[in-house]
Design an enzyme around this catalytic site. Structure first.
Site, short mmCIF file in Angstrom:
data_model
loop_
_atom_site.label_atom_id
_atom_site.label_comp_id
_atom_site.label_asym_id
_atom_site.label_seq_id
_atom_site.Cartn_x
_atom_site.Cartn_y
_atom_site.Cartn_z
N VAL A 75 -117.84 -7.60 53.67
CA VAL A 75 -117.08 -6.40 53.19
C VAL A 75 -115.66 -6.33 53.37
CG1 VAL A 75 -117.41 -3.93 52.90
CG2 VAL A 75 -119.43 -5.23 53.68
N CYS A 76 -114.96 -6.16 52.41
CA CYS A 76 -113.57 -5.82 52.40
C CYS A 76 -112.90 -7.05 53.06
CB CYS A 76 -113.42 -4.62 53.41
SG CYS A 76 -111.50 -3.97 53.16
N THR A 77 -111.93 -7.08 54.12
CA THR A 77 -111.28 -7.86 54.71
C THR A 77 -112.25 -9.11 55.58
OG1 THR A 77 -110.41 -6.80 56.51
CG2 THR A 77 -109.17 -7.19 54.38
#
Length: 331
Positions: free
Chosen positions: A108-110
């Site tokens: 998720v995300c970074t």
């Protein structure tokens, strides 16, 4: 039905919503007998509590190191956050060894940056938060970074954009495992959309464009969004803003970062996509509802913006989740 395991990796500076969003989705799923379909657990490298980027403290269930000999989880989820900025070699080494053991590897995300450092995205398509896509591509040239989609599936690896995109991806995974009805039940409980397709752009037209500071221009932006089937020529829009067409076009671009025509094109494509995704209305009816006038005009707009025709877009959207994600740059 065997209960599936989801292991969420924790570290200092993790984004709390990257953890709790997907965890709430998986925890809300039940098998046909009503029993929890997933067993969600968390683990930090040494088992110690971690402080999230928002200041919350999360207490993990396990130590990652203590799980070395344990069966691999069905889904290994790596969240993102400011805590991915340090190199974290010990965590990266753990992911390099144990990531491939999971049936499904998710970020998720970074969190995608951690997977990339571990070499787990080499040769794969992937995405991350829009603000870090350039960095991911620059630091890891072996990764085929797609900056637009909210999530990307490539084989057993799935990566998503920032924060709430993790919920979209988790819902898609539940739908894949347990069917649309269960995913819909969870989405209703969480009061979110059942599924924004992974190929949906991270930016809507309203987000991609700056919001105009002058009220007449803001009102025109809202009018365009609410009336995509209307006459949205520069002359008509300028009249609504009580400006000359030339002054309006110049002011609109200066304050929003795009021309009125480009903004209208984006809004119409997005509206058409939603109708194709969420209704059974025919292509001709959708084209009229979105201001294209003819199916051929909408087809040209879709080919230019999405690289696919409307009918094909609908077919791919409703295809099984394993279907290849479209690239959806609306630039």
């Amino acid at each position: 039905m065997a209960q599936r395991t989801v292991l969420v990796v924790l570290f200092e500076g993790v984004q709390s919503l990257d953890v709790t969003g997907p965890a709430e989705v998986f925890s809300g799923a039940a098998d046909p007998g009503g029993d929890p379909a997933y067993r969600v657990s968390t683990a930090s490298l040494d088992g110690a509590p971690v402080r999230t980027s928002s200041g919350l403290t999360l207490v993990p269930d396990h130590s990652l190191r203590a799980l070395d000999a344990a069966p691999a989880p069905d889904t290994l989820l790596v969240p993102g956050g400011l805590g991915t900025r340090p190199r974290r070699p010990d965590l990266v080494d753990w992911l390099r060894v144990h990531g491939p053991r999971a049936r499904r590897l998710v970020s998720v995300c970074t969190g995608a940056i951690l997977l990339a450092r571990a070499g787990l995205l080499d040769g794969r398509r992937a995405t991350t938060h829009w603000a870090y896509c350039d960095k991911l591509a620059r630091d890891h040239p072996a990764v085929r970074v797609e900056p637009d989609p909210i999530y990307v599936r490539d084989g057993s690896v799935a990566t998503s954009a920032g924060v709430t995109a993790g919920i979209d991806l988790a819902l898609a995974l539940v739908e894949e495992d347990l069917g649309r009805a269960m995913a819909l039940t969870i989405a209703r409980h969480l009061v979110v959309f059942l599924r924004r397709p992974g190929n949906q752009a991270q930016f809507s037209a309203q987000l991609a464009a700056q919001t105009a500071s002058r009220e007449p221009l803001r009102e025109v932006q809202q009018w365009i969004t609410e009336h995509p089937d209307d006459d949205l020529s520069v002359e008509r829009l300028a009249a609504r803003a009580r400006l000359s067409p030339r002054h309006f076009a110049r002011a609109f671009q200066a304050e929003t970062g795009m021309t009125p025509g480009k903004y209208v094109d984006r809004v119409r494509v997005e509206h058409a996509r939603r109708l194709l995704e969420d209704t059974s209305r025919g292509v001709e009816e959708v084209s009229r509802a979105c201001g294209y006038g003819t199916p051929e005009a909408m087809r040209r707009a879709f080919l230019k913006a999405l690289g696919t025709a409307p009918a094909e877009y609908r077919r791919r959207f409703h295809a099984p989740p394993s279907t290849t994600v479209l690239s959806t740059s609306l630039t």
